[in-house]
Design a protein around this motif. Structure first.
Motif, short mmCIF file in Angstrom:
data_model
loop_
_atom_site.label_atom_id
_atom_site.label_comp_id
_atom_site.label_asym_id
_atom_site.label_seq_id
_atom_site.Cartn_x
_atom_site.Cartn_y
_atom_site.Cartn_z
N THR A 6 0.85 -1.19 0.00
CA THR A 6 0.00 0.00 0.00
C THR A 6 0.88 1.24 0.00
OG1 THR A 6 -1.68 -1.22 1.25
CG2 THR A 6 -1.90 1.19 1.16
N LEU A 7 0.72 2.10 -1.01
CA LEU A 7 1.50 3.33 -1.09
C LEU A 7 0.91 4.37 -0.14
CD1 LEU A 7 1.96 3.48 -4.97
CD2 LEU A 7 3.53 2.57 -3.26
N LEU A 8 1.77 5.02 0.67
CA LEU A 8 1.33 5.95 1.71
C LEU A 8 1.82 7.35 1.42
CD1 LEU A 8 2.26 3.71 4.77
CD2 LEU A 8 0.06 3.80 3.59
N ASP A 9 1.20 8.31 2.08
CA ASP A 9 1.71 9.68 2.04
C ASP A 9 3.04 9.75 2.76
OD1 ASP A 9 -0.30 11.05 0.60
OD2 ASP A 9 -1.61 10.93 2.35
N ALA A 10 3.93 10.62 2.30
CA ALA A 10 5.21 10.80 3.00
C ALA A 10 4.95 11.31 4.41
CB ALA A 10 6.08 11.78 2.22
N ARG A 11 5.74 10.83 5.36
CA ARG A 11 5.57 11.24 6.74
C ARG A 11 6.93 11.52 7.36
NH1 ARG A 11 2.27 6.19 8.47
NH2 ARG A 11 1.29 6.86 6.54
N GLY A 12 6.92 12.42 8.33
CA GLY A 12 8.16 12.76 9.00
C GLY A 12 9.18 13.32 8.02
N ASP A 13 10.41 12.87 8.17
CA ASP A 13 11.46 13.33 7.27
C ASP A 13 11.66 12.37 6.11
OD1 ASP A 13 12.35 11.28 8.78
OD2 ASP A 13 14.32 12.17 9.26
N TYR A 14 10.64 11.53 5.83
CA TYR A 14 10.70 10.62 4.68
C TYR A 14 10.05 11.27 3.47
CZ TYR A 14 12.07 6.83 7.84
OH TYR A 14 12.75 6.05 8.73
N ASP A 15 10.59 10.94 2.29
CA ASP A 15 10.05 11.49 1.05
C ASP A 15 8.92 10.64 0.48
OD1 ASP A 15 12.03 13.67 0.78
OD2 ASP A 15 13.45 12.01 0.53
N ALA A 16 8.88 9.38 0.83
CA ALA A 16 7.85 8.46 0.33
C ALA A 16 7.72 7.32 1.32
CB ALA A 16 8.20 7.93 -1.06
N ALA A 17 6.59 6.60 1.24
CA ALA A 17 6.36 5.52 2.20
C ALA A 17 5.51 4.43 1.55
CB ALA A 17 5.67 6.05 3.46
N VAL A 18 5.75 3.21 2.00
CA VAL A 18 4.99 2.08 1.51
C VAL A 18 4.79 1.07 2.65
CG1 VAL A 18 7.05 0.89 0.72
CG2 VAL A 18 4.85 0.26 -0.25
N GLU A 19 3.61 0.48 2.70
CA GLU A 19 3.31 -0.51 3.73
C GLU A 19 3.22 -1.88 3.09
OE1 GLU A 19 0.32 0.03 7.16
OE2 GLU A 19 -0.74 -1.25 5.71
N VAL A 20 3.95 -2.85 3.66
CA VAL A 20 4.00 -4.21 3.13
C VAL A 20 3.29 -5.14 4.09
CG1 VAL A 20 5.48 -6.06 2.29
CG2 VAL A 20 6.22 -3.68 2.06
N SER A 21 2.27 -5.86 3.58
CA SER A 21 1.53 -6.79 4.42
C SER A 21 1.22 -8.05 3.64
CB SER A 21 0.22 -6.15 4.92
OG SER A 21 -0.59 -5.77 3.82
N SER A 22 0.86 -9.09 4.36
CA SER A 22 0.54 -10.38 3.74
C SER A 22 -0.96 -10.52 3.57
CB SER A 22 1.08 -11.54 4.59
OG SER A 22 2.48 -11.47 4.69
N ILE A 23 -1.35 -11.19 2.51
CA ILE A 23 -2.76 -11.51 2.27
C ILE A 23 -2.97 -12.94 2.73
CG2 ILE A 23 -4.58 -11.64 0.54
CD1 ILE A 23 -2.91 -9.83 -1.24
N ASP A 24 -3.78 -13.15 3.78
CA ASP A 24 -3.97 -14.50 4.30
C ASP A 24 -4.81 -15.33 3.33
OD1 ASP A 24 -6.67 -13.85 4.73
OD2 ASP A 24 -6.20 -13.05 6.72
N LYS A 25 -4.82 -16.62 3.56
CA LYS A 25 -5.46 -17.54 2.62
C LYS A 25 -6.96 -17.27 2.48
CE LYS A 25 -2.13 -21.28 3.23
NZ LYS A 25 -1.93 -22.70 3.62
N SER A 26 -7.62 -16.93 3.56
CA SER A 26 -9.06 -16.68 3.47
C SER A 26 -9.35 -15.44 2.64
CB SER A 26 -9.64 -16.53 4.88
OG SER A 26 -9.02 -15.44 5.56
#
Length: 559
Positions: A96-116
């Motif tokens: 999931t691409l996120l808005d930049a936060r803090g002193d970061y220029d870009a952000a991304v969230e990595v998560s797993s998709i469970d079987k269900s």
């Protein structure tokens, strides 16, 4: 540029923790290779699968690095610009691409998709495959379809056998007649087993299998080399996709331009710039200039043809000297057999198939005028053509024999060579033999020099004299392309209604053999247009090009 990579860790049913990491660089790479910014231990991911670039103002550029594409916000794409909140799905991983936060220029969230969740997503995307999954019931459409097929496909055509004239009426109506049972005329190549339906239709109610085709077409060239054309839609296509029988005498080979243009019209975009072939959509207005194959040599002197775009004034260095203008004089040439007017056909003759031209042969096309005699006292004796060693051997043998036999009426020769020896005369002494053979060696070298540099070989060839300490003359090799457009099929016999100079302009006035007298695309467009040309010969791709033939693989030896 600093990227925040936030990984979602699930420890329990309701316990979630995060792990943050920092990545430096303009581009965030995603894949299964160890050097990727986001490493995915999933076999469904390629080594270098995709990349994400932050382009500012909360926008991201997502690009697929493989032909299959990447799923962004539920849709397959190759390149797309999205904002924060966009979701990239790759196997069992969600980014999931996120808005930049803090002193970061870009952000991304990595998560797993469970079987269900994966199963729910798959079920949502799945299209209905049975009537039970729709609002339509099974029974009444089945009966309706059965009755329609029974009446139109069986009863109505069968009725033509008991009702006179009905078949004629049906043939001129939209309703099916007995022709409904006949899929069409067999192709000419299959006429010899036209009554044996099981030769192709090996399994009832099933499409013709590829094995039915390859059982006969064993040595047919494979249409798509998977190493060169890594396109599943091309390599996995059925034979019957393009080659459909029952379409008439010559209906097996598809000549529709769409067969080629569907891919080649935007080939560079389809391959994301990997293809080096120019986009081609139509011969009339969307075809690049021809590439002509010309002779060439490596630095080591090895022959290596080179391909280059046709251009006016292009030269062909074949190693041959030839003056077309001199040989095509309208008032003719003086030959040993009298005055003779030459035309193009005297030397340029089509092969048995009528496609290419036969190679120029000295013995049948040049020898009548360019004879290789070397001694006025033996006017019928000639040296062989195209073999320097054989020329030297012939001269040495001829003059050695004349010297030893005697009776050679040349005032420059020694007395022992000029004297005619009668039968029974004593043999030559050792000293006389040495004198005769010394003369023969010198006379042979003189004759060779005259042939190579005076009146014969040098007329058509570039000659290099023997170097110090050697006696071998060198003749520059002659390598004429013969087939200048190696990737196109051209048949001369189909163009016999045209004069040679209509295509080979300037041939009658050319004074140098390196003038390239092969036409470019504009010459062909004078008569040929695209697939839908009006007022010209409508020409599709298949008129000149074969379809992806592999030079090595055959249908029975594909990997």
């Amino acid at each position: 540029m600093r990227w925040l990579i936030r990984r979602v860790l699930k420890k329990g049913k309701s316990s979630i923790s995060y792990e943050d990491d920092t990545h430096y660089g303009e581009i965030l790479t995603i894949g299964r290779a160890s050097d990727q910014a986001i490493f995915l231990p999933d076999l469904r991911a390629a080594l270098n699968h995709a990349s994400v670039t932050a382009i500012g103002n909360g926008q991201y550029r997502v690009e697929s690095l493989i032909i299959a594409g990447i799923r962004v916000n539920g849709e397959i794409t190759y390149s797309i610009t999205v904002g924060a909140g966009a979701v990239i799905e790759l196997g069992s991983t969600r980014l999931t691409l996120l808005d930049a936060r803090g002193d970061y220029d870009a952000a991304v969230e990595v998560s797993s998709i469970d079987k269900s969740e994966q199963a729910a997503i798959l079920s949502k995307r799945k299209k209905p495959t049975s009537l039970s999954e729709t609002w339509i019931s099974k029974r009444w459409p089945s009966w309706l379809g059965f009755i329609v097929v029974l009446v139109l496909g069986l009863l109505l055509p069968a009725a033509t056998h008991v009702v006179p004239g009905l078949n004629t009426v049906l043939r001129y109506s939209p309703l099916p007649s007995t022709q409904f049972w006949n899929p069409g005329e067999i192709d000419a190549a299959h006429q010899f087993f036209a009554t044996d339906c099981t030769r192709c239709h090996q399994h009832a109610f099933l499409m013709v299998r590829d094995t039915a085709c390859t059982s006969c077409h064993v040595k047919t060239k494979a249409h798509a080399d998977p190493a060169k054309f890594n396109i599943p839609a091309l390599g996995d296509a059925r034979c019957g996709t393009c080659h459909q029988d029952h379409n008439g005498q010559r209906g097996m080979i598809s000549k529709d331009q769409r067969l080629c243009a569907d891919c080649h019209a935007d080939l560079k975009d389809r391959t994301r710039g990997a293809s080096q072939i120019a986009d081609i959509a139509d011969f009339g207005d969307a075809h690049p200039q021809f590439h002509v194959n010309l002779p060439g040599w490596t630095a080591a002197g090895e022959f290596m043809p080179k391909s280059m775009p046709w251009a006016s004034g292009l030269k062909e260095n074949s190693g041959l000297k030839f003056n077309h203008e001199k040989h095509l004089k309208t008032d003719g040439l003086n030959t040993p057999n009298g005055r003779k007017v030459l035309t193009c056909e005297n030397c340029h003759q089509t092969d048995a198939a009528g496609a290419a031209m036969k190679p120029i042969a000295f013995e049948t096309m040049c020898h009548e005028c360019h004879q290789l005699g070397f001694d006025t006292l033996a006017p019928d004796r000639e040296v062989p053509h195209a073999n320097v060693e054989a020329v030297t051997y012939t001269l040495d043998e001829f003059y050695a024999r004349r010297g030893l036999e005697g009776g050679y009426a040349d005032a420059r020769a020694p007395t022992i060579v000029q004297e005619r020896r009668r039968p029974g005369s004593p043999p030559l002494s050792r000293q006389e033999q040495v004198e005769a053979l010394a003369w023969a060696r010198d006379r042979a070298r003189e004759a060779a020099r005259t042939l190579f540099t005076g009146k014969a070989c040098v007329t058509c060839h570039s000659i290099s004299p023997p170097t110090a300490g050697e006696s071998t003359w060198r003749v520059a090799p002659v390598r004429v392309s013969g087939i200048w457009y190696v990737d196109a099929n051209f048949v001369h016999s189909k163009h016999e209604t045209k004069a040679c100079v209509d295509c080979h302009a300037g041939a009658s006035t050319s004074q140098a053999s390196n003038d390239l007298l092969i036409p470019g695309i504009e010459n062909c467009r004078e008569c040929h247009g695209g697939a839908h040309a009006s007022g010209k010969v409508a020409s599709t791709c298949i008129a000149c090009h074969a379809y992806h033939r592999s030079p090595l693989l055959t249908l029975d030896k594909q990997p």
